[in-house]
Motif scaffolding. Structure first.
Motif, PDB file in Angstrom:
ATOM      1  N   ALA A  29       0.780  -1.284  -0.028  1.00  0.00           N
ATOM      2  CA  ALA A  29       0.036   0.210   0.074  1.00  0.00           C
ATOM      3  C   ALA A  29       0.864   1.282  -0.114  1.00  0.00           C
ATOM      4  CB  ALA A  29      -0.962  -0.142   1.233  1.00  0.00           C
ATOM      5  N   ASN A  30       2.139   1.321   0.568  1.00  0.00           N
ATOM      6  CA  ASN A  30       2.733   2.476   0.882  1.00  0.00           C
ATOM      7  C   ASN A  30       3.638   2.911  -0.776  1.00  0.00           C
ATOM      8  OD1 ASN A  30       4.278   0.152   1.500  1.00  0.00           O
ATOM      9  ND2 ASN A  30       5.903   1.593   2.272  1.00  0.00           N
ATOM     10  N   VAL A  35       3.441   6.205  -5.085  1.00  0.00           N
ATOM     11  CA  VAL A  35       3.439   6.774  -6.611  1.00  0.00           C
ATOM     12  C   VAL A  35       2.419   7.736  -6.923  1.00  0.00           C
ATOM     13  CG1 VAL A  35       2.617   5.807  -8.778  1.00  0.00           C
ATOM     14  CG2 VAL A  35       4.426   4.482  -7.374  1.00  0.00           C
ATOM     15  N   ALA A  36       1.276   7.618  -6.126  1.00  0.00           N
ATOM     16  CA  ALA A  36       0.174   8.665  -6.334  1.00  0.00           C
ATOM     17  C   ALA A  36       0.628   9.972  -5.861  1.00  0.00           C
ATOM     18  CB  ALA A  36      -1.005   8.047  -5.284  1.00  0.00           C
ATOM     19  N   ARG A 108      11.738  -2.185  -9.823  1.00  0.00           N
ATOM     20  CA  ARG A 108      10.341  -2.650 -10.333  1.00  0.00           C
ATOM     21  C   ARG A 108       9.277  -1.671 -10.478  1.00  0.00           C
ATOM     22  NH1 ARG A 108       9.863  -8.140  -7.702  1.00  0.00           N
ATOM     23  NH2 ARG A 108      11.789  -7.850  -6.805  1.00  0.00           N
ATOM     24  N   ALA A 109       9.092  -1.054  -9.267  1.00  0.00           N
ATOM     25  CA  ALA A 109       8.062  -0.027  -8.832  1.00  0.00           C
ATOM     26  C   ALA A 109       8.217   1.292  -9.597  1.00  0.00           C
ATOM     27  CB  ALA A 109       7.679   0.051  -7.423  1.00  0.00           C
ATOM     28  N   ALA A 110       9.542   1.447  -9.638  1.00  0.00           N
ATOM     29  CA  ALA A 110       9.802   2.765 -10.305  1.00  0.00           C
ATOM     30  C   ALA A 110       9.732   2.645 -11.890  1.00  0.00           C
ATOM     31  CB  ALA A 110      11.364   3.258  -9.818  1.00  0.00           C
ATOM     32  N   ASN A 111       9.914   1.427 -12.505  1.00  0.00           N
ATOM     33  CA  ASN A 111       9.347   1.259 -13.834  1.00  0.00           C
ATOM     34  C   ASN A 111       8.011   1.800 -14.267  1.00  0.00           C
ATOM     35  OD1 ASN A 111      11.975  -0.092 -14.423  1.00  0.00           O
ATOM     36  ND2 ASN A 111      11.028  -2.059 -14.362  1.00  0.00           N
ATOM     37  N   ASP A 126      13.338   8.868  -4.904  1.00  0.00           N
ATOM     38  CA  ASP A 126      12.446   9.371  -4.357  1.00  0.00           C
ATOM     39  C   ASP A 126      11.098   8.653  -3.853  1.00  0.00           C
ATOM     40  OD1 ASP A 126      11.363  12.255  -3.439  1.00  0.00           O
ATOM     41  OD2 ASP A 126       9.919  12.105  -4.987  1.00  0.00           O
ATOM     42  N   LEU A 127      10.970   7.593  -4.622  1.00  0.00           N
ATOM     43  CA  LEU A 127       9.807   6.795  -4.053  1.00  0.00           C
ATOM     44  C   LEU A 127      10.077   6.147  -3.000  1.00  0.00           C
ATOM     45  CD1 LEU A 127       7.286   5.404  -5.307  1.00  0.00           C
ATOM     46  CD2 LEU A 127       8.805   3.559  -6.178  1.00  0.00           C
ATOM     47  N   MET A 128      11.422   5.634  -2.774  1.00  0.00           N
ATOM     48  CA  MET A 128      11.468   5.180  -1.294  1.00  0.00           C
ATOM     49  C   MET A 128      11.488   6.015  -0.234  1.00  0.00           C
ATOM     50  SD  MET A 128      14.893   2.857  -2.720  1.00  0.00           S
ATOM     51  CE  MET A 128      15.549   2.476  -1.187  1.00  0.00           C
ATOM     52  N   GLN A 129      11.735   7.463  -0.293  1.00  0.00           N
ATOM     53  CA  GLN A 129      11.770   8.089   0.567  1.00  0.00           C
ATOM     54  C   GLN A 129      10.132   8.263   0.986  1.00  0.00           C
ATOM     55  OE1 GLN A 129      13.930   9.693   2.526  1.00  0.00           O
ATOM     56  NE2 GLN A 129      15.933   9.335   1.692  1.00  0.00           N
ATOM     57  N   LYS A 130       9.436   8.582   0.195  1.00  0.00           N
ATOM     58  CA  LYS A 130       7.861   8.659   0.357  1.00  0.00           C
ATOM     59  C   LYS A 130       7.330   7.483   0.722  1.00  0.00           C
ATOM     60  CE  LYS A 130       6.841  12.765  -2.951  1.00  0.00           C
ATOM     61  NZ  LYS A 130       8.252  13.080  -2.788  1.00  0.00           N
TER      62      LYS A 130
END
Length: 204
Positions: A29-30, A35-36, A108-111, A126-130
């Protein structure tokens, strides 16, 4: 979700829809929330990219993927619309990346943003931080599970395709070390939400 009533209406929709989509497609979920937040689109919004494609709607779904959706009768207008549907589509796409792409779960998520390594790396960081911030928020409000724990899976066995995602235990030592280092530096831990009653939670 009474704990989001103080958020602005658009942010309420984003949080509720992102969590709902993550639960539906059984992905962290995070990650969906992060991403959102990163995409930050609006209903009806079209953003032109330098390669001629457009990012559409609340989750800035790239038009390059519309061909995959057309076979199901899904159009750009559906992607651009208000409501939770665009979040479902984004979670469906994220689930495909998490299941089928190479690299660690963050790559994979950043793809979702780009497979080009340099663009992926920027988005991934940035995705990891958020996602780390959202993990802490989710832990305050939900029963969650660390999907990178020993034996943890990003999706259920029943929904796993022929090429499964590796478990943390099955990953090469170097990849596990890199993932652990990333988690330590960022506080990021992928979160799945579990639902249970108060009696279940109290052991009664």
């Amino acid at each position: 979700m009474p704990f989001i009533v103080d958020l602005p209406p658009m942010e309420q929709e984003r949080v509720v829809c992102a969590i709902s989509a993550a639960v539906k497609y059984e992905i962290p979920a995070n990650i969906v929330l992060a991403v959102a937040e990163k995409e930050g689109g609006k209903p009806g919004q079209w953003v032109r990219n330098t390669n001629g494609t457009h990012d559409v709607g609340p989750m800035q779904f790239n038009t390059a993927y519309l061909g995959d959706l057309a076979r199901y009768g899904i159009t750009a207008d559906d992607v651009a619309a208000a409501g939770c549907y665009s979040y479902d589509l984004a979670a469906w796409r994220l689930r495909g990346h998490i299941l089928n792409d190479s690299g660690d779960i963050w790559t994979r998520a950043a793809n979702y943003h780009s497979r080009t390594p340099r663009f992926n790396a920027i988005y991934r960081a940035d995705l990891m931080q958020k996602a780390g911030q959202w993990a802490a928020w989710l832990d305050e409000h939900f029963v969650t599970r660390d999907v990178l724990e020993e034996g943890g899976q990003p999706v259920t066995t029943a929904q796993r395709p022929a090429q499964p995602v590796q478990t943390r235990a099955a990953q090469p030592v170097q990849e596990r070390a890199a993932a652990a280092q990333g988690a330590t530096l960022t506080g990021y831990v992928p979160r799945r939400i579990s639902f249970r009653t108060e009696s279940e939670g109290s052991g009664q």
